[in-house]
Structures are given as C-alpha cells and as structure tokens.
Design an enzyme around this catalytic site. Structure first.
Site, PDB file in Angstrom:
ATOM      1  N   CYS C   9       0.813  -1.198   0.000  1.00  0.00           N
ATOM      2  CA  CYS C   9       0.000   0.000   0.000  1.00  0.00           C
ATOM      3  C   CYS C   9       0.851   1.255   0.000  1.00  0.00           C
ATOM      4  O   CYS C   9       2.070   1.217   0.171  1.00  0.00           O
ATOM      5  CB  CYS C   9      -0.921   0.005   1.221  1.00  0.00           C
ATOM      6  SG  CYS C   9      -1.917  -1.475   1.350  1.00  0.00           S
ATOM      7  N   GLY C  35      -0.632   0.489  -5.211  1.00  0.00           N
ATOM      8  CA  GLY C  35      -1.923  -0.164  -4.997  1.00  0.00           C
ATOM      9  C   GLY C  35      -3.031   0.538  -5.749  1.00  0.00           C
ATOM     10  O   GLY C  35      -3.151   1.767  -5.660  1.00  0.00           O
ATOM     11  N   ASN C 111       0.268   0.504   5.947  1.00  0.00           N
ATOM     12  CA  ASN C 111       1.023  -0.193   4.915  1.00  0.00           C
ATOM     13  C   ASN C 111       1.843  -1.278   5.588  1.00  0.00           C
ATOM     14  O   ASN C 111       2.647  -0.986   6.468  1.00  0.00           O
ATOM     15  CB  ASN C 111       1.953   0.773   4.163  1.00  0.00           C
ATOM     16  CG  ASN C 111       2.839   0.052   3.166  1.00  0.00           C
ATOM     17  OD1 ASN C 111       2.510  -1.036   2.699  1.00  0.00           O
ATOM     18  ND2 ASN C 111       3.970   0.670   2.843  1.00  0.00           N
ATOM     19  N   GLY C 112       1.622  -2.515   5.170  1.00  0.00           N
ATOM     20  CA  GLY C 112       2.368  -3.625   5.767  1.00  0.00           C
ATOM     21  C   GLY C 112       1.465  -4.793   6.054  1.00  0.00           C
ATOM     22  O   GLY C 112       0.375  -4.909   5.487  1.00  0.00           O
ATOM     23  N   TYR C 254      11.524  -3.750  -6.695  1.00  0.00           N
ATOM     24  CA  TYR C 254      10.292  -3.727  -7.457  1.00  0.00           C
ATOM     25  C   TYR C 254       9.280  -2.660  -7.062  1.00  0.00           C
ATOM     26  O   TYR C 254       8.743  -1.951  -7.912  1.00  0.00           O
ATOM     27  CB  TYR C 254       9.606  -5.097  -7.394  1.00  0.00           C
ATOM     28  CG  TYR C 254       8.251  -5.125  -8.022  1.00  0.00           C
ATOM     29  CD1 TYR C 254       8.107  -5.015  -9.416  1.00  0.00           C
ATOM     30  CD2 TYR C 254       7.098  -5.242  -7.256  1.00  0.00           C
ATOM     31  CE1 TYR C 254       6.864  -5.030 -10.004  1.00  0.00           C
ATOM     32  CE2 TYR C 254       5.843  -5.262  -7.845  1.00  0.00           C
ATOM     33  CZ  TYR C 254       5.728  -5.151  -9.213  1.00  0.00           C
ATOM     34  OH  TYR C 254       4.496  -5.160  -9.800  1.00  0.00           O
TER      35      TYR C 254
END
Lengths: 482, 482, 482, 482
Positions: C9, C35, C111-112, C254
């Site tokens: 995210c 996302g 996020n995570g 990435y």
C-alpha cells in the site's frame, strides 16, 4: 512531443470471424494511443447493423460489467477510437456513424480530415439535407446517399472522388466491409489476416499483433478493399501512380506506436535513425542522454548509440493519469505536466543532459519539463528534437494550434533556445529526416515544416470552420475523467 | 385502463422567461404520465440551440447532481416526454430532435403519429436523404429542409400540409417557438401565460398549474402559433372549419390527468359523467364500488354517486414501481401487476363488488386484477368499463395491440364475461359516452370502437412499419430501472 | 517483475496546509503504483473527521465531477492507496478506517502486514469486540480503544508494542496526525516539508516531488512522529538500536518508483547497480539488452552499460490497460499479458537478446513474454534477473503465491531455464545484491531468498488466515474496469 | 399527514425458500412506504452471510442491471428499508448491519428507536469498543458480543433485556433467523407462511400478500421467534402479560399501508372508522369531502359516508416525484408540495369543501395545500384531522420535530384555524380515536397527544443525541435523486 498536440483517430475492422466484435475490442485497445475521446463498435449479423458508441477510452465505453460486448456478437465489425480534429467533443460526433439511406444501413468510421467538408455541407444543406453532428465525417454518408451517386455502378468510388483531404475510411454494410484510403495515402491503413483466414484492416499493424493476425500489405492510396463472403477484392477509385503519395511523416515521428509498421517500415527503427541523425547534426559533450517518454525514447536511444553518451531514463512517466487528462480545455494542463512526468534526480543532478523529444509545438510544456530538470540539478541542458521546427498548420488531421501559437513561428534558434531556457537546441534537418525514410522524399507530406501543401487549400479552411455549426448536442454524457 | 396500453407523448414550451429551462423541467414533471421512456429539453439563447435528451423519466434524465439544468439557462425552451408509438425504444429516438439544415438549427418535439411517415421516408431516401433514427418524427425535419419547401414564404405551413395523421408539434428555432396542431385536432395542445407575460404551450393544462400559468385557449386544429419577441402570432395552414375535428376521446378516458382541461372540458368531470352513465346503463345490486386506480377513480365515484352504492378504494396502488416498469417487453408484466396493485381484503371480502375501469384492451391484466379480488374473498364481481369495447387499432398514436389481441375482437359479451371471470360485465355505450361530451358527436374520433377512421388509411400502415428500419442504435444508454 | 506479484500500500499525510486534501489527492496519484484496489482520504477540520473511500484508482474514486475534493477542505489529511495482502478485495477493507471510541474519532491508514493480527482478533473477539472488515488493520483500532491502553500516558506507543510484523501507520485524530513505523523498519516512511512549512509524510519521496515538498528524513524504525499545531515531535516506542533493521529490499527491486529514495538511497541508482552486477555475474555475447518495462528498465540500462551491449526497448507497454486489470482472480491474466506488453519485432528479430527483469515469481507470465520474443524472431534469449531466486513466502506484506507455486521452488537453474524456454538464465547473487546496498547487509530482510525471517513466525500464519473471516461485504460497489 | 413527518423502517425476513433473496426484494418493495433512505439485503447459504446495502429506494439499490440479486441466491435472507430517526443519513448507517464477533457472523435489521442507545454506547466505549456508524442499532451487536452475554444460554434474550425503547429486530446468523419484538410491542411485526411452508416475518402483512404468503400471527411483545431447519420456535425474554402493551397508534393513522393488518386489525377499516368518528364529532354543512391523498383517503371516505356529503378526489398526487424527494433537508420542500399535489378545480371551485388529513405536525405543508384550494376557488374550507392535536415529541421512532415546531403546541383551536386559514378545524378526540381500536385503550401509546410516556424517559434523550458522534462517513455514495 507535448501533450498539447492532439492525435487523430484509429480504425479497426474484421470480416469473417466468430469473435469479430471481441477482436475489434482488443484491436481498439491497441490503437487507443490514437484517440481517447470516444470509442465505438458497429457490427453486422449479415442482415442488419448494431452500433454502440460512447465518450472516453475503450475501457470506459465497453466496461466489463456493461454486457455490451456479449450483446454484439456478429461475424463482422468495425471499430473507431477518436480524437477530435474537427467537430466539438460531443457524443453526437462519436463514431462509427450509423445511418439509413435508400440502400439500407451503413456505418462509417473515419481517420483523417476532409478539407472540403464545409463546402460540401453547404451544398448538401442547399439540397435539403439535414445534419445531426458537427463532424466532417457525416458529409460522407450524404454523398453516398445522393441518388446520382447511389445509382452508379460503384457508389463508394464515386463518393470518394468528391472528397478532398486525408481519409482512411471503413464502411460497414449489412453484408460487407469496404476499406478505402485517399489517393495521397496521407494516413496509414493496413491489411492483415488471422490464422483462420479472416481479413483484418487497421490503422496500424500493432493491432494485428494484439489479435494474432499477420500483416499482408497496406491498403494502397486510391484503393478500395472489399471484404465479404468471397474474400478480399480490390479496386481503385483513383488511377494508381497518377497522384504522388503524401504520407504524413508525423505518423512516424509521433502518432504511431513503436511496434507498428507504417508506410512500409518500422516506426521504432525510423525514430532511432532520427536520433542518430540529430546526434550527427547536433553533437554536444554531455554526460547522459534522456528521452521525453514515450515518444522520444526511440530517438534518444539512437542519439545515445551514435554519440556514445550513456542513455538513461531521467523522466518517469505516470501510467495512471494517461492521455485521458488531455481534455481540449486548458484547465488541467499544469497539473498534468507535474503529475505525468516525474524527474529522477540522481540521473540528472550535476550532469550535462541531452534531452530528446520527437517534436515541439507550442513549447510551453517542453519548457515546463526543462524547468523540472533544472530544479533537479541538471548542470547543462541540451534540447534535441527529431524533426524540423513546425511552422505551418496541418489541414490533414494533425491538430496543431494556430500558426501564431507555434513556438518556431517567427522565432530563430536563439529565441527558441531562450524561450525553452536550454543551453543549446538542435532540430533535425528536413534532409536528415528524409534520409531515414525508405520511400522517395517526395512521397511524404512535409507541409508543417515547409508550408508546401500537396492538396491545395483553396478556401479559407481551418480546423474550426465546422464550429460555426453551433450545435451543442449533449446526449446524455457527463464527462468523467477516469 | 391496463398497463399494457401505452401512452403517447407530452409537449411543453415557453418563450420569454428567464427560467425557461427550469420551468420546462417542472412542466415535464407534470406531463410525465404521458410518457416515461425518454425526456429532453432544448433551449435557445437567441442565437443557437442546446439540447439534452436521455432515456427514462424526467427525474432520471435531469438528475439533481447532473448540473444539466443550470447549464441550460436560456429564455426559451421546449421539452418532451415520450412513449414510443413508432420507433424502437432507442436513445436515437428521444426528443427534441436537434438538427441543422440550410436555414440553421431547429429542434422538434412531436406528440402523435404520422400515418404517411414511411411513405415520405421512402421518398426522401430516394432523394438521397439519410436517417439516424427509427422515429416518424425525423421525417418532419427533412420536409422542412427540402429546398422547395425552405424557399416558401411559410416553410412550416408548407411542410405541415404534407403530413397525414395526428400531430402536435413544437419547433424551436434559435429565435422563436412555433407550435402547430394537425387539422383534425386529434391530440390536445393548449396555450397559457405566466403572471409576467411569458407564453406557454403544453399538451395538457395541468402543466400550467404547476408553473403558475393561466390557461388562455387551445391551439386550434390547423393553426400555427408563433412565440417570439413580438409576442404570440397565429396563422392557419388549413382552412378553419373545412375539416371536421377528430379529437381523440381517449384523452378524456385515459391519457390526460384528472386536473387537466382538454378539448374544452375538465377530464375529471367527463370521467365522472361516464361513471354515472354506466350506472344507468348497467345497474346492479352491490355492496361497494371500487375503481382500478388511478384512471378508473373518477368514473367509479360517478358510478357510486348515481347508484347510491358506497365508494371505496379496494385496490391500493404502489407509488414506488411506477410506470417505469412498463417496458415494451413482456418479461416483468406479471411481477408488475402483483407489485403495483394490492387488494384491501376488508373492503371486498364477502361483498358484491362493482369494479370500474376506464377501458379494457387485451384483458389479461384486468383478469389478473379480478383474480386478486376473488382471492381476497369478493362474493360477486361486476365489471364496469367507461367506454365501449375496443375492436379496432388506432393509427393516430394510441398503441393498442393488433386487432387479434384485443379482448373484444370476435368475442360477445358472454365470452368477455367468461374470459374475465366476472359475474357481469357492462361497457358504456357509444351514445352514452358521447352524451358526456360537450362538443358535437362528430367532432371526436371514435375509430377504435367503430372502425370509422376520419383520416383514410390508404396504405398498409401499422405502428410497426417503421421497424423495418432495423437500426438498433445503442448510444451509450444502459437501461436502469429506477 | 511479473504482474502476478501484488503490491502493498501507499500512505500520504499532511498537516498544516490549507490545501491538505487536494495535496493528499496529488500525493496519492504519485503513489498509485503501490496499490490500485482502493483509495481513500480522511481529513479533519480540527474538531471532527470526514472520510471518503472507494474501490479502484485514485482517479476513479475521486472523479472530477464527484465534487468530493471540494467538500473535503480541511487543514490536515491522510490518504491511502491499497493492494490487498490480507483481507478480501471488499470495500469494507478500503482505508483509511474511520471509527469512534471512548476518546473520540480516529482514522487509520496502514502499509504492511501484521503477523499476529488473527491472534489478536481472536483475543479481542473473546473480549466481546465486533469486527466489520476482514483486514488486519482493523485490530489496531481495537488495541487503541482498549481501556487499559487508552488510559496509558501514550496509548499509541502502548498499542504498537502489541503489534508484530510490518507496519507503517498514519493515525488521524481530530487535532493531529501521528505517524509510526515498526521497529524493524520493514516498509519505508519518509518525512518532508513544503515551502510554507507544512509537514508531510509519505511511503515514498516521489510524493514529495509531486507537491513540491522537500525530503527531510525517514521516520525511524520504532519511532512515532506527531504532527500538530506545535510542529513535529518525535518519540520512540522501541529502544533505538535495540532491534536490527530488516528493510524490505524488494522495495528497491520492485515496489518503489525509480525517482524515490527509500532506506536512504535512490531506487534507480540501486537498480542500475544491480544491472551492472548481473552483467558481471552472468556475462553473455548478445546483440541487444531489453528490459521488461517498467520495473526492469533501470537494471537493463545498467546491464547494457556494464556489458557494452546496446540497450533498446524491445517491449512496448500499453498505458491504457494498467494495473487495474490485475484483479486477484485468474480470469483475465492471459489477455493482460497480450494487451499490456507488445513486442517490437525490428529490435529482436534475428538477434541474440538479453532480457532483464527485476524478479521472477511464478514464472508463467515471464514465459509468456519469452514466447512473444520467440514469435518475433529472436535468435537467442538470455534471461537476467536482478535478484536471487525467490523460494520462500513473505509474511510482511509482499503477496507472493504459496511456496509450491514459486518457480524457483524445487527447481535448479537448468529446470528454470527449461521452464522459461530461454538459452540461458542468470539471477543476481545475494552477495551481489547486497553489494549495491548502502546499509550493512544485516539491515535488510532477505527472507524470500534465504528463508531467514527476522520476525519469528511462531504461529501457523499465512496471508490467507484472515480469510476464514468469511465476511463478504458488498457495500454498493460494482466493479468497473476503467 | 404532511411530508415533513418521517417514517420509520421496514423489516422482511424469510427462511427456507430457494428464492429467499428475490422474495425479500419483493417484500421490501411492498414496505417501501416505511423508508426510502436506504435498502439492504443480507442472506446466508447456511455457512456464511453476504450483505449488500445502498442508499436510496429498493429499485435504485437493486437495479435491474446490477446483477446483485442473482449473486445473492441463498435459502434465507433478511431485508431492511430505512428512514433515519437517529443517525445521519450516511451509508454507514444503512442496514442490515453485518459484523463478526466471537461466535461468528451476524447481520441485524432494526425498526424502532432505542432510548438508551447513547448510554449504552458510552458504556461500551468505556469497555474499549469501537463504533463505525452513528446508528442506535450498532449497539445491539456490541451487547450480543459481550462475553458475559455471549456465554449465556440465550445471548439474544439477555441482550434484549438491556434495551429500552421501541424495537423490532431481525437477526440473521449463518444458520437461522431470529425475530424479536420489544416487551411493549410498540412497532408491528408479523409472521406468515408461504404455500410451500417457508416462514416469513415482516413489519406489515402487506408484504405477505406481495409474495403470496399467508398471515399466521404477530410476533408477540417480548417474544423471540427462531426460524431454522426445524421450523418455527418461540420463546419469551419478557414475561408475557407483565408489561402492558404500548402499540404505536400512529401505525394505524399514518405509517402502515391500508391493506395491512397491524396490531390485529385492518388499517383501512380503522381509518374509515376515524373518518366516521370525526364526522360525528365535527359535523359541517358542505358540498364535497376530499382527502389529502393517500394517507387521508380512507378517513375521508368514512367522513363522507357518515355525513352523506359526496366524496371526491380534489387533490391529484403525482406518482413520479415520490417520497424520495423528502430529503431531511428543507431545500426542496416548497417545490415538492407544488409538484406532488395538484388540485382539480372543477371539484372545489365554488364549493364548501371538507378536507380530511390523517394528522398535522408543523402545519406548514397543510397550509400550503389549503392555499391551493383557495386559489382553485373553494368557497369554504373545513379541515378535519383523524387524530388529536400532536403536542409532544416521540422517543420511540416517529420523527416529529421539536415541541416548539409542532403546530398544536401553545396554540388553541382558534389559533390553529387562523394559522391554517380555514373556515373551521376539527380534530378527532382521543376517546373517539380509541373507540375505533379493538384493543383496550391502555394497550396503545398515546404519548404524542397526552405526554404520558409508557417507557420512562429518565435521561435527557432526544433523537439528535447520537449526532454528537460527529462521524461523517461518506462511503462512496453520491446522492442521486431519481
């Protein structure tokens, strides 16, 4: 090339495939770079034609949940993606145009610009014809329907002989597709074939790759290709060889996709050749060559190879804003540049940077990008452009602004350099440009650089002339930028 | 009247009001009962016309959040609500129709049905004209645009002289509105005026009440009324008095709203008179009189008053399903009856019930309602219908099914009684019906009962003839039942 | 990297700017690559919080005509873009999560991936708590609301001490923003400042560029940063230095954008270094080096520079399909590869081609791309991958498939080469990879290659565990691929 | 009754029918008059629950083309239509509420108003619970989930014993439906059965008719009815007979549909009795009796019958505006009266008119209607109201305005007559009202007229108390009035 330059349209047609509509849908996706204003598909079951058009991208018009593609399952179809050159951005102008006349139904899809559309429209209105759109394309149906044309042995050929300007056309009749290209061959149109033998026509060969078809040949200038149950049949409405071609070299420079072949050669190869050419014409000592993506990438690679200066991607393009933001209005233009193109500081900071773009039109967005590079710490900026300075309007479908707005109009190189705020600027020469082309130099239209128009512009014609037809037809479409 | 019967259209126009578009919007709301298939408003700022149309109800097309009404703020406007009589239910058929021809723009809104539309369309297609819709209305613009018509002193008058059938028309030109009514005056069209002096035209006077305007008079059969900066100007394209009127008496019986005056008298009063008449013609001993709401309510009250039998509301209509469910397809018809009309058991259980409806067409939905009453425990059911048995099709805009589908075709009263499964059935006689009318008996069209058509039907014409024009034009509209 | 790999995210927050909501909107655009499943913005006027979330891209959720951004004009805001790692793709899972508890309102963006979420959820359900979503994030609000936590001096710090796994968190309270990062610093979170002094936090620094803010520093592992009217205040909930960092090196490889700095260094520079490294580790004689765009581009440039083999863009990516097509379902995966990535034949035909990608997961899409190159006439294909073979699942937010589905699981190099059908394959070694990193080797998480998890996985935890909470909550969202 | 009066909610549930979802959909249509703000259906396949809710009418939420109803094909379902009494008009408040707690999933639908909701919310927030909505219904799930409740033999019964106020509740668990009604039986809830044996529960019996089910009996005050694979099982959480019922008599007067039976008797019959009663209490010489449709129709028929004065429909209600226009905001109120209710001049002009309405709240819309009658030419206007003057607020779910805004607050009959500008005004006496009821007088709640509340209001509670929870949660819903 700056986002202010508008695209023309994309055509796709297929005859004799059980998934004709679905393949047209895929084909239009691959031609989406040619226009995002509207999209449409017309298909026939052999007896009558169904047509669906809408505003926005292919993805938007044919939404997954709309069920439209399933409804339209017919063995032949034509499709269109549009960017307006004439005609307001109204849904009444979206294509294919479906109409009925004395011989039944016909749907028409058009790429190009008719320079005598308004003259013809006046003439036909004087005959009592009525018009429902502001597009130049609508006149074609009227010509086709004219009794003295309709009774001819070849009404389409007869109709085309009245048209002036640039046009690739797909006609869908209930029982066949007819594909035609103007005698100058200004815009591209190619023929392909699927593994199972169905014929395909498309503005660019990249559409063939998408659906797994093979390129066969181009539709020739002045040719009409008929696709029906007996296969492919060719005829000419203009004597072959009589008219010298005038291929729009901007298709190579900007419009077409790298993986397409247009006018007989690969777009990427052509652009890379241009990059090498400007490296020879305008050498400079620098640390890195960066493109303005995506249209400048091929040329930048060529420049880097020829010059030996390392290539890198100093700009990162956002994939989420897209060309859909390019509304004809000015309003979001600043936002767009900022969000669409980010700078990679590490690549340019403290460097002497060569920036390669395909062309410059107004110069305002280019200047914005240069400013980003300066802010990112570039030490020197050398602008290289893979075509000559644009100084003249296009009447054949490229939506340049007025002559006064063109950066290179009444500006010499020094003034252009000042305007852009770069350390040096170098345009590709016309000779250099043409040296990359495989066809004879006089087979291309170079009017936007030279002012020499291959089709005479007799009347006071400009892209806005159709706009006197002040029909503002909202037809249920509320703009939604997605 | 059963939901299978389709409505015709509603027209509204206003000249000289700063809120012309908004008032047209309100006016269309009050005419919504005349058609829910599409709605549209065209307005002019004096120089050019803007038009917005869409599928569905007025509320749906001009959604609060669409901002359309604010955009369309012009001093003159016309509006239209539509139920298809000819032409598929396609967005290309929604009105007003906006076009351009040699004299500029024109938007047309039409209520009625042209019986010579297909003949004229053939003729104009032979002239080379093209058509974009399957509506009979489109031919009118072609007639108007024909050079030999356009050069006349009064092109509209000349155009109207070519039309056969039923029509009330509103023409919006950039500088004026022209309102016309066919020489037989088949459909209603009235003139009103607001407190501030703006002129209004509407299919029914109830629209005047909604916007606070006063009724002035009807547009006369064969009259054209021009509304422009000089006020209201009248002219005739048909010699007044030469043609005997043929007012569609179904406007009184079913189409118009109770609070409207049409053809010079109030709809509610007319219907109540019919109720009294059938009470006299078909008396019966019963405990309660109930209407099929809403169109049978006025007559049921009349029946109750005349007979002395108590009136009550044995059926309860749902306001949330609405006529929007009446899609031309058969699919949801059963669902519709069930959801739309509930029965109040306490009113009918163990009772001898008189049920009053305005008319019976196929009889299938009526039979469904009768079945509901039986299930609710009614002891006896006496069906009373406030018009004679319908035995002939209508060519002037009422969308009856084919002759074969009409309940009263080839069925005598006993067979009808059997079909409906009622204890008795009584229709109003034609004489009885006409005795409630204030105009002479020969001023009405009674063809659906008598088969005597006042406008000769020379050609094999039916409401589906336009459907051979198999243009299925989806234009971005996905049906949403709301 | 193949499209089958899902993203995590993106977070954005800003305090003290009159255009906080609008800038959050821009910031989310620049983080969209992290996302596209849902997007949301919560903002506060100092007294209470407003929150809007929806499914799809930022452009889709905050459509131009929705008026949402104008309504949300508050001086502080947080935003979120999401790709599901746990939790179904349901609108109930879109963030920020807004709730009310004993201390008032709070909105949370995460996020995570919390590896003890299901354990905690069981515990809190046993306390009588109810849950409305299937996201692991929801548990955080419950922890915060727990009376024994809420009465602590620092309830947030206390709450965070209960969480295990990867998390960067933004809390919006009516009067402030609190930003926190887990003690291992697995995911990135940076602090910036606008010219006017407003503080900004974002997952990647590219968001700062977009809104014209300057990078200041990262939020430290174990740190909570509070943004309120007194400016920026830092505190730690985990003793600094006690825990060795475990930065997710996949952010470099990435996830992050080239122009971002994460974990203290530029992403593009890192990737280019990897390209050079694999050129040294796996040299080959070839004619051209091409990337799998966009994530392989930087490494391919590095490979080309190190090897001296010319770089070119043999694949052309479509900008109109986008990651939005990456639905978690399998259905359109084939279509996607075909439409998203076209091949430029002229670049690869008859050539020995080095293809550089960032990583390989399942290998199926990579194989599809290799097949395209073969069909385009490549003579030899040499696959180079800028990280080691992925052999182990990630529990900290990278949505790898199950171990069994990983290409490198139980396959040696020869088998991988066979599977991909390439002439040679070369992965970057772990040492080589770490040699490009500026931090000590043990400061990164390398578990997906080594299986050595820095946070112990005690329980049988996998990314699907939350799915036993089989709540399928459609909340008015009909998927529309745009 | 004036449109300013808001409705409460409607419940529908069915167990053991293959078309449970579709029948719930139909059932909600027939209960639509109880609330148009939101609609939702939760269904279970026996293992887990799926839920879909949205803003607007049933037709809007479950649009024909959305495919939602097909997706939700499970053997048991509950549905809800809502008008807000507490809780903002936010999508977070739409029902059924789906949550998960320690025992799995549960979906809850509620009709009524909990007077101790805010007290309980405070308490549970103090326990650390979090809330996602501003609805009083959410607290019920928290009570159910409380460990000390969940471990009880009958957690639902235990939960309900904590609730104060009016409530009918449907709980959908993965394997069953539980239906409960508060000990006072304030709101109605009935049980029915389909021909095939499936059990149905609904707020009103009219929903049974719609789906072809038979009425069995009411859910008793204090009863819980469980529907599962073993059929119907009843239990009581409150000792039957201990609490005197307090049925909301306003269900008879206004809320329920004429064809429903509530509290054991038919609504139409009750209303007609009221009409007769006021005819006796307030006789007047007049020419016509007209109702304010639709809620005043039954009483007007009764008045006409008793008085011998002819009944007629002087007002015509538009079916196209509907209650959807009744937004809680004031803005469109004037427009609404004008468009919704037209006057039939012929019925009232020059007449002495008796107008019958079910009740008067603020009096402003009533005054507007009276004004329309005057403008239509009524000679005398006699207002008759089928319940006593409303002088006190309702805490059990009827959304009256504040005491100060009530017309009858601090106004005697003469002042009311002046305010309404009528020639006479007559309210039904409380004794008269109760004389029409079949149950003992003390079995009804009459607090809005008498101020005697059967459930003590200890705390300063009003309908806006929940609004201190200032959570403004937009969840993807943009209001569209259709």
């Amino acid at each position: 090339m700056s986002p202010e330059k508008k695209e023309n349209c994309g055509l796709f047609g297929i005859y004799g495939d059980a998934d004709a509509v679905q393949k047209t849908h895929f084909g239009l996706y691959s031609l989406q770079h040619r226009g995002q204003e509207s999209a449409g598909i017309a298909s026939s079951n052999g007896r009558f034609i169904q047509c669906y058009t809408g505003m926005g991208t292919v993805a938007r018009v044919f939404r997954k949940d709309s069920g439209l593609l399933e409804k339209l399952s017919n063995p032949m179809a034509i499709g269109h993606v549009r960017y307006s050159t004439t005609g307001s951005t109204k849904s009444a102008n979206s294509q294919p145009f479906l109409s009925e006349y004395s011989r039944g139904q016909v749907a028409i899809a058009h790429n190009g610009n008719l320079i005598n559309a308004s003259v013809l429209r006046d003439e036909y209105e004087a005959y009592g014809h009525i018009f429902k759109s502001t597009s130049d394309t609508e006149i074609i149906i009227h010509l086709l329907a004219k009794p003295s044309h309709a009774m001819r042995e070849d009404p389409i050929a007869h109709t085309l002989q009245h048209l002036q300007g640039a046009y690739c056309l797909l006609f869908l009749f209930p029982d066949r597709i007819e594909a035609a290209r103007d005698p100058h061959g200004i815009r591209p149109l190619s023929i392909g074939q699927t593994a199972s033998g169905a014929y395909v026509v498309a503005s660019e060969t990249c559409a063939f790759d998408t659906i797994g078809a093979k390129f066969i040949r181009d539709v020739e200038p002045g040719e009409i290709v008929r696709l029906d149950e007996r296969g492919l049949h060719s005829r000419f409405f203009s004597t072959p060889g009589e008219v010298t071609p005038a291929h729009c070299i901007f298709e190579h420079i900007y419009f077409a996709k790298q993986n397409s072949d247009v006018f007989g050669e690969n777009v990427h190869t052509f652009r890379k050749c241009l990059g090498r050419q400007i490296a020879r014409e305008h050498p400079v000592k620098a640390d890195v060559v960066i493109p303005v993506p995506d249209s400048g990438t091929s040329a930048a690679i060529g420049y880097a190879e020829e010059s030996g200066i390392p290539f890198d991607m100093g700009f990162v393009r956002s994939h989420y804003i897209g060309r859909t933001f390019i509304s004809p209005t000015q309003e979001l233009r600043d936002l767009q540049v900022k969000l669409k193109l980010a700078t990679v500081k590490e690549i340019v900071a403290g460097k002497r940077v060569v920036v390669v773009d395909d062309s410059i039109v107004r110069g305002t967005t280019t200047r914005g990008k240069i400013r980003s590079l300066r802010q990112a710490g570039a030490k020197q900026i050398h602008m290289r452009v893979s075509c000559p300075p644009i100084r003249h309007p296009c009447f054949y479908g490229v939506d340049f602004p007025t002559k006064e707005e063109l950066l290179a109009n009444n500006r010499d190189m020094e003034q252009i350099r000042d305007f852009l705020d770069v350390d040096s600027v170098g345009y590709c020469s016309l000779e250099g440009l043409l040296s990359c082309a495989s066809l004879p130099a006089d087979h291309y239209c170079t009017a936007c650089w030279t002012g020499q128009y291959k089709i005479p512009i007799n009347t006071v014609v400009n892209k806005f002339i159709m706009e006197r037809y002040q029909m503002t037809m909202f037809e249920g479409w509320i703009e939604e930028n997605v």
